[in-house]
Design an enzyme around this catalytic site. Structure first.
Site, PDB file in Angstrom:
ATOM      1  N   ASP A 126       6.833  39.503  52.831  1.00 18.58           N
ATOM      2  CA  ASP A 126       7.490  40.922  52.257  1.00 18.58           C
ATOM      3  C   ASP A 126       8.437  41.641  52.871  1.00 18.58           C
ATOM      4  O   ASP A 126       8.092  41.999  53.946  1.00 18.58           O
ATOM      5  CB  ASP A 126       5.631  41.415  52.330  1.00 18.58           C
ATOM      6  CG  ASP A 126       5.904  42.941  50.788  1.00 18.58           C
ATOM      7  OD1 ASP A 126       7.192  43.970  51.347  1.00 18.58           O
ATOM      8  OD2 ASP A 126       5.147  43.493  50.054  1.00 18.58           O
ATOM      9  N   SER A 157      10.343  44.522  47.558  1.00 13.99           N
ATOM     10  CA  SER A 157       9.403  43.934  47.542  1.00 13.99           C
ATOM     11  C   SER A 157       9.065  44.416  45.823  1.00 13.99           C
ATOM     12  O   SER A 157       9.555  43.629  45.234  1.00 13.99           O
ATOM     13  CB  SER A 157       7.953  44.812  47.729  1.00 13.99           C
ATOM     14  OG  SER A 157       6.995  44.407  47.733  1.00 13.99           O
TER      15      SER A 157
END
Length: 283
Positions: free
Chosen positions: A163, A42
């Site tokens: 994510d 991320s």
């Protein structure tokens, strides 16, 4: 533990808390410290790209200076683009025009840089690399950073992804599985922090085409705390060195307060410098 190039580097995510990581990595770059293997999630993946491309302060400019200038976080972007971050600005204008990304330098070193995404079909993590395709590298980091509920699903290689923190927030076990039994882990929470949120089953109408993604989302708090327990165990055993904020974080995942972000970046840079000073590093 002597820090050598044969030790892995693991970068946690955390949204805008990642400015801490960018500070640490700028300290590493100042002293020409580059790890042979890096796995990042991320916001950690975003910071990791600028680290791998050898561009000090690039991540800081993107996360702080340009946030103040372009205000790229907000509901208006969610309405207009389906993402709470201005993805057109972050993944097109920034790397290609406003804050040029050095793809040539990046590809010299990206063979040992993995970015974590979550496969929406399986709910499992994927660890992706890119050695030559500019657009695919941007697609991977965008997928790795696409927060659930407030970002669009990103397709990479025809696979829907979100994510990486959904499935593997702190990929230290993956680094070990890749043969790096010792690692430096950069975290974005202070020692002792635990996620006190409660896991709840995600309703069937949310991500209705991705039941296994819903399962992964339904156990995120438990999974994260289990990873923190693993990190603490490995740290106690001397297998990893952790770099983390010293005090509780005042920066939120979607933070817009520039002063808070600046303080967290400076804390990261200072702690990075202290880490270098206090450890034997042979690069």
């Amino acid at each position: 533990m002597v820090i050598t190039r044969n030790i892995g580097l693991v970068l946690e995510g955390g949204g805008m808390r990642g400015v801490f990581t960018s500070g640490v990595l700028d300290a590493f770059m100042k002293h020409n410290i580059y790890f042979k293997y890096i796995v990042a999630v991320s916001a950690g993946a975003c910071n990791g790209m600028s680290y791998v491309s050898r561009q000090p302060r690039r991540a800081r400019i993107s996360n702080i200076d340009y946030l103040a200038r372009y205000n790229y976080i907000g509901i208006r972007h969610l309405v207009s683009q389906g993402c709470i971050f201005d993805s057109k600005l972050l993944y097109d204008k920034f790397p290609n025009q406003l804050l040029p990304f050095d793809f040539d330098e990046y590809f010299k070193h990206s063979d040992n840089f993995e970015m974590v995404t979550t496969n929406c079909l399986t709910g499992q993590p994927m660890y992706l690399r890119e050695l030559e395709d500019r657009q695919r590298s941007l697609d991977i980091v965008r997928a790795s950073s696409s927060l659930p509920y407030v970002s669009k699903i990103v397709n990479v290689d025809g696979i829907p992804m979100l994510d990486g923190g959904i499935a593997d927030s702190i990929p230290v076990q993956h680094a070990i599985d890749m043969g790096y039994s010792n690692n430096v882990v950069i975290l974005t929470r202070n020692k002792g922090w635990r996620d006190e949120g409660k896991d709840r089953k995600v309703p069937h109408f949310v991500y209705k085409n991705y039941p296994r993604l819903r399962v992964a989302l339904s156990r995120r708090h438990e999974a994260y705390n289990q990873q923190i327990e693993l990190v603490d165990k490995l740290e106690d055993n001397g297998q990893i060195k952790c770099i983390r904020p010293l005090r509780p974080i005042e920066v939120g995942r979607i933070e817009k307060d520039i002063d808070k972000l600046e303080r967290l970046y400076e804390e990261g840079f200072t702690i990075g410098e202290e880490f270098i000073k206090n450890n034997t590093i042979l690069f």
